[in-house]
Motif scaffolding. Sequence first.
Motif, mmCIF file in Angstrom:
data_model
loop_
_atom_site.group_PDB
_atom_site.id
_atom_site.type_symbol
_atom_site.label_atom_id
_atom_site.label_comp_id
_atom_site.label_asym_id
_atom_site.label_seq_id
_atom_site.Cartn_x
_atom_site.Cartn_y
_atom_site.Cartn_z
ATOM 1 N N VAL B 70 0.832 -1.192 0.000
ATOM 2 C CA VAL B 70 0.000 0.000 0.000
ATOM 3 C C VAL B 70 0.873 1.250 0.000
ATOM 4 N N ALA B 71 0.507 2.217 -0.830
ATOM 5 C CA ALA B 71 1.165 3.524 -0.787
ATOM 6 C C ALA B 71 0.194 4.516 -0.170
ATOM 7 N N ILE B 72 0.673 5.269 0.818
ATOM 8 C CA ILE B 72 -0.149 6.333 1.379
ATOM 9 C C ILE B 72 0.399 7.645 0.836
ATOM 10 N N VAL B 73 -0.400 8.340 0.066
ATOM 11 C CA VAL B 73 0.068 9.592 -0.552
ATOM 12 C C VAL B 73 -0.713 10.778 -0.015
ATOM 13 N N GLY B 74 -0.186 11.940 -0.286
ATOM 14 C CA GLY B 74 -0.855 13.174 0.131
ATOM 15 C C GLY B 74 0.133 14.306 0.094
ATOM 16 N N LYS B 75 -0.425 15.517 0.044
ATOM 17 C CA LYS B 75 0.447 16.691 0.007
ATOM 18 C C LYS B 75 1.117 16.880 1.363
ATOM 19 N N SER B 76 2.087 17.752 1.371
ATOM 20 C CA SER B 76 2.772 18.068 2.628
ATOM 21 C C SER B 76 1.763 18.631 3.638
ATOM 22 N N GLY B 77 1.814 18.126 4.821
ATOM 23 C CA GLY B 77 0.913 18.609 5.872
ATOM 24 C C GLY B 77 -0.444 17.935 5.868
ATOM 25 N N SER B 78 -0.622 16.939 4.980
ATOM 26 C CA SER B 78 -1.938 16.297 4.891
ATOM 27 C C SER B 78 -2.170 15.324 6.042
ATOM 28 N N GLY B 79 -1.093 14.886 6.693
ATOM 29 C CA GLY B 79 -1.254 14.003 7.844
ATOM 30 C C GLY B 79 -0.686 12.609 7.651
ATOM 31 N N LYS B 80 0.160 12.442 6.641
ATOM 32 C CA LYS B 80 0.742 11.119 6.361
ATOM 33 C C LYS B 80 1.628 10.616 7.501
ATOM 34 N N SER B 81 2.545 11.491 7.907
ATOM 35 C CA SER B 81 3.484 11.068 8.956
ATOM 36 C C SER B 81 2.760 10.792 10.264
ATOM 37 N N THR B 82 1.760 11.597 10.532
ATOM 38 C CA THR B 82 0.963 11.378 11.741
ATOM 39 C C THR B 82 0.343 9.983 11.716
ATOM 40 N N LEU B 83 -0.193 9.622 10.524
ATOM 41 C CA LEU B 83 -0.806 8.303 10.379
ATOM 42 C C LEU B 83 0.247 7.201 10.509
ATOM 43 N N MET B 84 1.415 7.452 9.901
ATOM 44 C CA MET B 84 2.476 6.453 9.992
ATOM 45 C C MET B 84 2.912 6.227 11.443
ATOM 46 N N ASN B 85 3.016 7.312 12.192
ATOM 47 C CA ASN B 85 3.404 7.182 13.600
ATOM 48 C C ASN B 85 2.418 6.310 14.364
#
Lengths: 394, 267
Positions: B70-85
Amino acid sequence: MLNSFSLALKSIWSNKMRSFLTMLGIIIGVAAVIILVGLVNGQMSYMKESFSDMGTNLISVNLTNVNSRSVSDEEMYEFYTENIDYFDAMSPNVTVSGTIKSGNESLSSTTITGVSEEYLTLKSMELESGRFIQYSDLASRQKVCVIGYYVATEFYGSAEAALGDTLSINGDRYTIVGTVERQTSDSDEVEEGGSDDFVFIPYTAAVELARNGTINNYTFAMSDVEQTETVKGLLNTFLYSIFKNEDLYSITAMSELLDSLNSMIAMMSMMLGGIGGISLLVAGVGVMNIMLVSVTERTREIGIRNSLGAKRSTIMQQFVIEAAVTSSLGGLMGIALGCGLTGVIGKVIGMTAVPTVGAIAVSFSVSVGIGLLFGYMPASRAAKLNPIDALRSD
Amino acid sequence: MAAKAFRFLRRIPSKDSSCAAESGRSQKMDTDGNAPLIELRNICKIYQMGTEQVHANDGISLKISRGEFVAIVGKSGSGKSTLMNIIGALDVPTEGEYYLDGEDVSHMSEDQLAEIRNKMIGFIFQQYNLLLRDNLLENVELPLLYAGYSKSERKEKAMRSLERVGLADKWFNKPSQLSGGQQQRVSIARALAGNPSLILADEPTGALDSKTSREVLDFLKELNREGNTIIIITHDNSIAMEAKRVVRIKDGKINFDGDVEKYAEFV
Ligand SMILES: Nc1ncnc2c1ncn2[C@@H]1O[C@H](COP(=O)(O)OP(=O)(O)OP(=O)(O)O)[C@@H](O)[C@H]1O
Ligand SMILES: [Mg+2]
């Protein structure tokens, strides 16, 4: 636990310079404590020894004889024989100032003392040749003398050659009946004015020679040092009954001097140990500083370890052990340095200094304790870091 | 300071977000019997910025099964890293539930999370995050060390892992002696060493040139073919295209979830 240990060792090793600088404070602190306490201890045992040589069982009585009230030697002997159970020996001491001469040679440094037949026992001295002053010499004010090793060798070449010869004290002729064995050790030099440069004469003769007719000083040898207080009490009662004034006489026990010397030295070693202790504390602050820096520097490392599954307690353990290992390594080096230097410094300043087990144990445990104490704070800071924040830092 | 604020915030029920409205919903377990590896139910992560609340993740629900890529994509600040954490058990959500292999991770203690990270997840970071003072072998051994393996087991597993990324002959080197691509391979070896259920890569090619990026992506694809579950986080659509499934995040919400073919049509 074992892992934390090897991790700590690795971290110390990979930062050799920083670790060494951290340890330096502890090394110096521990070494300082060991050296200072060692020197004080060496000095203490030296002083104790020389005091015991003088005789810890001696009590010295000083009198200020005034016309209206005085104690004669007969009265003193009466007191002595009444209380003979407490004593081994007693002697009046009459110091005569003057010069001794033999032929053309003269000595002015020599101590001339009028003593009793018991003086040799009192001072635990041994004769080298001839005999000591006897009771009959005292009674008849015989002009005989017993001389020290220095006088014998200086005037006559040897102790044997001196026997039977004469020397003049302030113009009076005295026959040498005995010589005292050498007081200084063989390795030392026999000095003018030293402990071998003396002449003993009967105190009765000395009183005449001194021309003031009174005896102001007596020395008693107690049979048991434990009875010092009792004996002092007896002397005090006796002397007070005559003088009615405590200012006119003084009673000094050598053992008391030794006691006050001991407590003085104990205080000194505590003070010096305290100074060393302060330097150890400063070293501890140094450890804490370095550990704090190392936590800041290694925030990212902590984050990485945390993300890979290191628990807080594990990270904490790593840092605490690192601090403890650093400070105990420093402590060990400090012990080595301190023990080495104690001997060297002792030799340089000419006294026997020995590192004490107590100083080693205390300074080592203090240094490890400091490592643990001051390592704990940065360690708990390290462990509290949020892994996300820690990973984000660089 | 920040960490404290988070912990405090977790316990504050928010009133004005979609999270609060939906959090009362009853949650049913999967009925097909084949429980997914990852199940996110209405995940919310709220950061307090002064008086303002930032909904970094605003009601994310997602299921990922074993063997997916699965690839989780999104613009900067969209919340990807938060979700990854949250998926990576580095953090817990303010609200919502997260089941990893059937276990509720969303309410775990720090120590339990550390164990989950250690046993279940292999991280691959954009900055590699290797320990620079340790050699490659020691780096790869780290997760095994914290898992409590013996020295010999650690060495054996770590060497096998290094072999897989083709760097076994360099095990005694320090990371600084390696190129960026090689360093990223070491971090992949480290991620694989403990045989985790999930490999989580945050911008794994972000610091690499296109050629080495290609190598790393091909290697991740190979790992997926061998059965590993992989989640890759990226802001780059072309990298997302390498995955089998794409989840797109916008303003903390999922606005696309489907096959990579469908995603190609979507953009
Ligand atoms: N610790 C934090 N405190 C406050 N706000 C935060 C914190 N972490 C993230 N945010 C906010 O949450 C939102 C999502 O951030 P996040 O890091 O998840 O974005 P991202 O998609 O990973 O971005 P990028 O592609 O730049 O890495 C952003 O608005 C960010 O400002
Ligand atoms: Mg990000």
